[in-house]
Design an enzyme around this catalytic site. Sequence first.
Site, PDB file in Angstrom:
ATOM      1  N   VAL A 110      16.813  31.054  53.640  1.00 30.46           N
ATOM      2  CA  VAL A 110      15.886  31.548  52.733  1.00 30.46           C
ATOM      3  C   VAL A 110      14.488  31.491  53.216  1.00 30.46           C
ATOM      4  CG1 VAL A 110      17.478  30.103  50.913  1.00 30.46           C
ATOM      5  CG2 VAL A 110      15.487  29.066  51.839  1.00 30.46           C
ATOM      6  N   LYS A 111      14.230  30.968  54.315  1.00 30.06           N
ATOM      7  CA  LYS A 111      12.965  31.019  54.953  1.00 30.06           C
ATOM      8  C   LYS A 111      11.761  30.794  53.867  1.00 30.06           C
ATOM      9  CE  LYS A 111      14.293  34.274  58.598  1.00 30.06           C
ATOM     10  NZ  LYS A 111      15.990  34.317  58.199  1.00 30.06           N
ATOM     11  N   ARG A 112      11.791  29.921  53.020  1.00 27.96           N
ATOM     12  CA  ARG A 112      10.755  29.743  52.052  1.00 27.96           C
ATOM     13  C   ARG A 112       9.596  29.004  52.699  1.00 27.96           C
ATOM     14  NH1 ARG A 112      13.799  33.067  49.720  1.00 27.96           N
ATOM     15  NH2 ARG A 112      14.466  32.560  47.490  1.00 27.96           N
TER      16      ARG A 112
END
Length: 302
Positions: A110-112
């Site tokens: 998700v690379k949040r």
Amino acid sequence: MTPADAVSQTEPAVSAGSFGERLNGAFGRFGRLCVGIDPHSWLLTEWGLPDTAAGAERFGRLVVEASAGLVGIVKPQVAFYERFGSAGYLALERVLGDARAAGLLVIADVKRGDLGTSVEAYGQAWLSPGSPLEADAITLSPYMGVGSLASTIALAADANKGLFLLAATSNPEAAALQQAVLAGGAQAGRTVAASVLDQVQDINSAATGPAGMGSVGVVFGATVALADFGIDIHAPSTAVTTPVLAPGFGHQGANSADVASLFGGYAQGVIVSESRSVLSAGPHHVADEITRRVTEAGATRG
């Protein structure tokens, strides 16, 4: 065979314990291969599926079914579901449900990255037990500072979940930032990438004790020279094994047989992530391709 059927026929990768313990167990039983679930438009077409949320759902569930009992880890790329809006998220929820039922460790890519209550909410969405989007681990961007992720790090620890912080990625645009040297603070003189690694190792050492597999990891591209990022692969600064999510194997050119030479002292924690090289085999042969890749990666088993 459905994912639920697969669970009854094979020992599941997921069991009680911290994420690091479960990851280490998956390594021991299935090796280090992680199958990406990336429903690109062109892959959906090649699989004879529509470029819709329903097509992405069918794709993901077929990949889970093919992976169950052969590997211990899958990694859905959330962006390929998010592009379909709410219908895409519903499709992803069903794929994640199948993966949990199959006993697979799920790393949601998700690379949040954010701070305060915003990043805390991201963590709640993806890491809270019982959440529709529940995964075993997620990827995070630490470029507001590793400290900005403190609430999500704490939530992950409480829920026995894992995190992977971007550190040394393979895209050329990242080099100027990730190789930059810090001018001040506790990490002065270290590169940005090495600083992220140092802080992750400190978190793991505090949580895990003198040895074992940590539950917080880093993302290292398998096609980059880590020395260029100020990372000495021969000198891990702690006895705790740091999980390393390593995209770039297969289609992008890295070879799983080279894990030891690529990652040195960090090799014990490396997850060999492959997507296109496996998925391009198509729906009728993807399980065969996974089997072949697992065999090739045999030397990297835990």
